[in-house]
Scaffold this active site. Structure first.
Site, short mmCIF file in Angstrom:
data_model
loop_
_atom_site.label_atom_id
_atom_site.label_comp_id
_atom_site.label_asym_id
_atom_site.label_seq_id
_atom_site.Cartn_x
_atom_site.Cartn_y
_atom_site.Cartn_z
N GLY A 1 2.17 -14.66 -48.99
CA GLY A 1 2.19 -13.48 -48.13
C GLY A 1 1.11 -13.39 -47.09
O GLY A 1 0.78 -12.28 -46.64
N SER A 2 0.58 -14.53 -46.62
CA SER A 2 -0.46 -14.41 -45.59
C SER A 2 0.13 -13.93 -44.27
O SER A 2 -0.53 -13.22 -43.51
CB SER A 2 -1.24 -15.71 -45.43
OG SER A 2 -0.45 -16.70 -44.82
N ASN A 3 1.37 -14.30 -43.99
CA ASN A 3 2.00 -13.77 -42.77
C ASN A 3 2.32 -12.29 -42.92
O ASN A 3 2.20 -11.53 -41.96
CB ASN A 3 3.25 -14.58 -42.42
CG ASN A 3 2.91 -15.84 -41.65
OD1 ASN A 3 2.44 -15.77 -40.51
ND2 ASN A 3 3.07 -16.99 -42.29
N ARG B 1 25.11 -15.86 -54.13
CA ARG B 1 24.29 -15.55 -52.94
C ARG B 1 24.78 -14.25 -52.30
O ARG B 1 23.99 -13.45 -51.81
CB ARG B 1 24.39 -16.67 -51.90
CG ARG B 1 23.58 -17.88 -52.24
CD ARG B 1 23.47 -18.84 -51.05
NE ARG B 1 22.94 -20.11 -51.51
CZ ARG B 1 21.65 -20.38 -51.68
NH1 ARG B 1 20.73 -19.47 -51.40
NH2 ARG B 1 21.25 -21.54 -52.12
N MET C 1 11.93 -17.95 -49.09
CA MET C 1 12.41 -19.31 -49.29
C MET C 1 13.82 -19.37 -49.89
O MET C 1 14.11 -20.20 -50.74
CB MET C 1 11.41 -20.09 -50.14
CG MET C 1 10.00 -20.16 -49.56
SD MET C 1 9.89 -20.66 -47.83
CE MET C 1 9.76 -22.43 -48.02
N ARG C 2 14.70 -18.49 -49.43
CA ARG C 2 16.11 -18.54 -49.86
C ARG C 2 16.99 -18.65 -48.63
O ARG C 2 16.71 -18.02 -47.60
CB ARG C 2 16.51 -17.24 -50.58
CG ARG C 2 15.83 -16.99 -51.88
CD ARG C 2 16.25 -17.90 -52.99
NE ARG C 2 17.66 -17.81 -53.34
CZ ARG C 2 18.27 -18.69 -54.13
NH1 ARG C 2 17.60 -19.72 -54.62
NH2 ARG C 2 19.54 -18.56 -54.44
N LEU D 1 20.14 -17.62 -46.52
CA LEU D 1 20.84 -16.34 -46.42
C LEU D 1 22.30 -16.57 -46.03
O LEU D 1 22.61 -17.51 -45.30
CB LEU D 1 20.15 -15.47 -45.36
CG LEU D 1 18.72 -15.06 -45.72
CD1 LEU D 1 18.01 -14.50 -44.49
CD2 LEU D 1 18.73 -14.02 -46.84
N HIS E 1 8.55 -20.13 -38.72
CA HIS E 1 8.74 -21.49 -39.26
C HIS E 1 7.55 -22.35 -38.84
O HIS E 1 7.14 -22.31 -37.68
CB HIS E 1 10.05 -22.08 -38.74
CG HIS E 1 10.31 -23.44 -39.28
ND1 HIS E 1 10.74 -23.65 -40.57
CD2 HIS E 1 10.14 -24.67 -38.72
CE1 HIS E 1 10.86 -24.96 -40.78
NE2 HIS E 1 10.49 -25.59 -39.68
N SER F 1 6.81 -21.49 -34.88
CA SER F 1 7.81 -20.82 -34.04
C SER F 1 8.28 -19.54 -34.72
O SER F 1 8.51 -19.54 -35.93
CB SER F 1 9.05 -21.72 -33.87
OG SER F 1 8.71 -22.99 -33.35
N GLU G 1 0.05 -19.02 -36.86
CA GLU G 1 1.17 -18.20 -37.36
C GLU G 1 0.76 -16.73 -37.40
O GLU G 1 1.54 -15.83 -37.08
CB GLU G 1 1.59 -18.65 -38.76
CG GLU G 1 2.24 -20.02 -38.80
CD GLU G 1 2.79 -20.37 -40.19
OE1 GLU G 1 3.35 -19.49 -40.87
OE2 GLU G 1 2.66 -21.54 -40.60
C1 GAR Z 1 4.31 -20.17 -43.81
O1 GAR Z 1 3.66 -21.32 -43.37
C2 GAR Z 1 5.68 -20.04 -43.18
O2 GAR Z 1 5.71 -20.48 -41.85
C3 GAR Z 1 6.50 -20.94 -44.08
O3 GAR Z 1 6.03 -20.67 -45.37
C4 GAR Z 1 4.67 -20.28 -45.31
C5 GAR Z 1 4.53 -18.96 -46.01
O4 GAR Z 1 3.18 -18.60 -46.11
N1 GAR Z 1 7.89 -20.64 -43.95
C6 GAR Z 1 8.86 -21.54 -44.10
O5 GAR Z 1 8.63 -22.71 -44.37
C7 GAR Z 1 10.25 -21.01 -43.92
N2 GAR Z 1 11.19 -22.07 -43.81
P1 GAR Z 1 2.77 -17.10 -46.40
O6 GAR Z 1 3.54 -16.67 -47.66
O7 GAR Z 1 1.29 -17.17 -46.66
O8 GAR Z 1 3.13 -16.28 -45.20
#
Ligand code: GAR
Length: 212
Positions: free
Chosen positions: A13-15, A66, A91-92, A94, A110, A137, A175
């Site tokens: 969850g850092s984003n 799903r 990470m699922r 959709l 991404h 992106s 990001e």
């Molecule tokens: C991030 O690097 C995000 O870009 C990537 O997962 C990480 C999640 O980190 N997303 C994907 O690969 C989606 N296909 P976070 O949980 O710390 O935000």
């Protein structure tokens, strides 16, 4: 009035944190109204709780398909009155019908400069390919994986000494800038879609460059 945002997470969850931090600014056009995780006990849920944001765990494993899992998330988002959905390390895959229900209103981050390196292990693959620039992106979500009109991209150099971890850390820093910027532009109505392209009404048109 601020737009309401639902954030879907699966992990660290850092984003999400970057979005929560940005949304603290009274001038930010959106508020995080709900965080949904498909995995119980992930750190992203703690981050949301600490910020006073309601959370729901909707474990995909508890659903027969799903379609039924996505329908449960859809109902939760609509009950919360959400205007936009952000996928933040969700990470699922959709379903098409879920994605189409949020068309133009759902974005994903991404860890690559799309359309290069869709899918997983993007940093390893960038190093293996010998690219000199890598990055992240933010794009509108369409039914195809890691596809859809690009809103914001941030580029970082790939150094000769990089490992996947050091490169991932350099990209992650970007990001955390790119995602709040993309959400801000979307919530302010500064994004228009023209076919496969998003036209972004912002200085630089959504490009962040970080040469080092
Ligand atoms: C991030 O690097 C995000 O870009 C990537 O997962 C990480 C999640 O980190 N997303 C994907 O690969 C989606 N296909 P976070 O949980 O710390 O935000």
């Amino acid at each position: 009035m601020k737009k309401k945002v639902g954030v879907l997470v699966s992990g660290r969850g850092s984003n999400l944190q970057a979005l929560l931090d940005a949304a603290k600014d009274p001038a930010f056009p959106a508020e995080i109204a709900l965080v949904i995780s498909n995995i119980p006990d992930v750190f992203a849920l703690e981050r949301a709780a600490k910020a006073g944001v309601p959370t729901q765990v909707i474990p995909h494993k508890g659903f027969p398909s799903r379609e039924t899992f996505d329908a449960a998330m859809d109902a939760a988002l609509r009950d919360a009155g959400v205007d936009f959905v952000c996928l933040a390390g969700f990470m699922r895959l959709l379903t098409k019908s879920f994605v189409e229900g949020w068309q133009g209103r759902m974005i994903n981050i991404h860890p690559s400069l799309l359309p290069s390196f869709k899918g997983l292990h993007t940093h390893e693959r960038a190093i293996e390919a010998g690219v000199k620039l890598h990055g992240c992106s933010v794009h509108l979500v369409t039914p195809e994986l890691d596809d859809g009109p690009l809103l914001v991209q941030a580029a970082v150099p790939v150094l000769a000494t990089d490992t996947p971890d050091t490169l991932a850390a350099r990209v992650l820093e970007q990001e955390h800038k790119a995602y709040p910027l993309a959400l801000k532009l979307l919530a302010e109505g500064k994004v228009t879609v023209d076919g496969v392209r998003a036209v972004v009404d912002a200085p630089g048109g959504g490009a962040l460059v970080n040469p080092q």
